[in-house]
Design an enzyme around this catalytic site. Structure first.
Site, short mmCIF file in Angstrom:
data_model
loop_
_atom_site.label_atom_id
_atom_site.label_comp_id
_atom_site.label_asym_id
_atom_site.label_seq_id
_atom_site.Cartn_x
_atom_site.Cartn_y
_atom_site.Cartn_z
N GLY A 62 0.70 -1.50 -0.41
CA GLY A 62 -0.09 -0.17 -0.11
C GLY A 62 0.74 1.30 -0.12
N GLU A 114 10.72 -4.65 0.09
CA GLU A 114 10.29 -5.38 1.91
C GLU A 114 9.92 -6.54 1.18
OE1 GLU A 114 6.99 -1.89 3.10
OE2 GLU A 114 5.76 -3.52 1.90
C1 5RP Z 1 4.43 -0.60 2.57
C2 5RP Z 1 3.73 -1.47 3.16
C3 5RP Z 1 2.60 -1.56 4.37
O1 5RP Z 1 3.67 -1.77 5.40
C4 5RP Z 1 1.45 -1.04 4.73
O2 5RP Z 1 0.67 -0.14 3.58
C5 5RP Z 1 1.05 -1.58 5.62
O3 5RP Z 1 0.92 -0.30 5.82
P1 5RP Z 1 0.09 1.06 6.98
O4 5RP Z 1 1.12 0.61 8.72
O5 5RP Z 1 0.69 2.98 7.21
O6 5RP Z 1 -1.04 0.54 7.53
O7 5RP Z 1 3.48 -2.54 2.42
O8 5RP Z 1 4.55 -0.90 1.13
#
Ligand code: 5RP
Length: 228
Positions: free
Chosen positions: A96, A103
């Site tokens: 997201g 990652e």
């Molecule tokens: C980024 C990610 C994040 O870990 C994921 O979007 C969750 O984000 P948040 O802790 O702000 O809800 O995968 O690429």
């Protein structure tokens, strides 16, 4: 919500032991973890971190967390990262925040991946959160067609959206673009992961299969630890 993210982060930071090499995730929950980790570092804990994005790297530097890279070291002891969804098998949708490639590389280099999230990220079936797919800009239209076919072979008809920022394609830390696939429900995450990975223009996708060892899910009731 911020409080729940901090609760999950506090549970995860307890897992960090002296001299560990620590993968450091991206996103608002991972940032809560970075603040907790920096407090322990200020209190004398010696660790070295590998951040999963330029954004997390910047925050670690501001908070004086010692860093290295996966060019310098080949294995990490542990990675702590957030997620967009987690299912009962601890499969994840991530990306997201657009950092899914780094990652996944960092999580795959780690002996264990600890996921931290608030309870809203728990789902029965992955797919309500649009699945991020990182693509090479070259050949985009052809790659989109291949992605559609891969989804269809898993029984999914999804709208594909090129992620944008300020009316331009969103560019990842590695210079790629992201296509978000509104799948609705993914019944066979492993099968879809394999199909997407075989498309030449796809660099990586946000399905994290068999990577998470443990998930800390925070709710108003407390922090629940999920393992397999
Ligand atoms: C980024 C990610 C994040 O870990 C994921 O979007 C969750 O984000 P948040 O802790 O702000 O809800 O995968 O690429």
């Amino acid at each position: 919500m911020e409080n729940l993210k901090k609760k999950a982060a506090l549970a995860a930071v307890e897992r960090i032991e002296p001299d560990m090499l620590v993968g450091i995730g991206t996103g608002s929950t991972a940032e809560a973890f970075i603040y907790c980790l920096s407090e322990r570092v200020q209190n004398g804990l010696q660790i070295t971190g590998v951040p999963t994005s330029k954004r997390s790297e910047e925050l670690c530097r501001v908070l004086s967390i010692p860093l290295t890279t996966l060019e310098e070291v080949s294995h990490l002891d542990i990675t702590v990262d957030g997620t967009d969804e987690v299912d009962p098998c601890l499969n994840l949708i991530k990306g997201g925040g657009g950092a899914l490639l780094r990652e996944k590389i960092v999580a795959s280099a780690s002996r264990q991946m600890i996921v931290i999230a608030d309870n809203s990220k728990r789902v029965e079936h992955l797919g309500a959160f649009p699945l991020p797919v990182e693509v090479i800009p070259f050949g985009l239209t052809s790659t989109l067609r291949h992605i559609e076919k891969a989804l269809q072979s898993c029984g999914i008809t999804a709208e594909l959206t090129l992620r944008a920022q300020a009316h331009q394609p969103f560019v990842t830390d590695e210079g790629h673009w992201i296509v978000d696939a509104a799948c609705g429900r993914i019944d066979d995450p492993s099968g879809l992961a394999a199909r997407l990975s075989s498309i030449p223009g796809v660099v990586e996708h946000g399905l994290f299969i068999d990577l998470a060892s443990c998930v800390y899910l925070a709710s108003s009731e407390g922090v629940e630890m999920l393992t397999l």
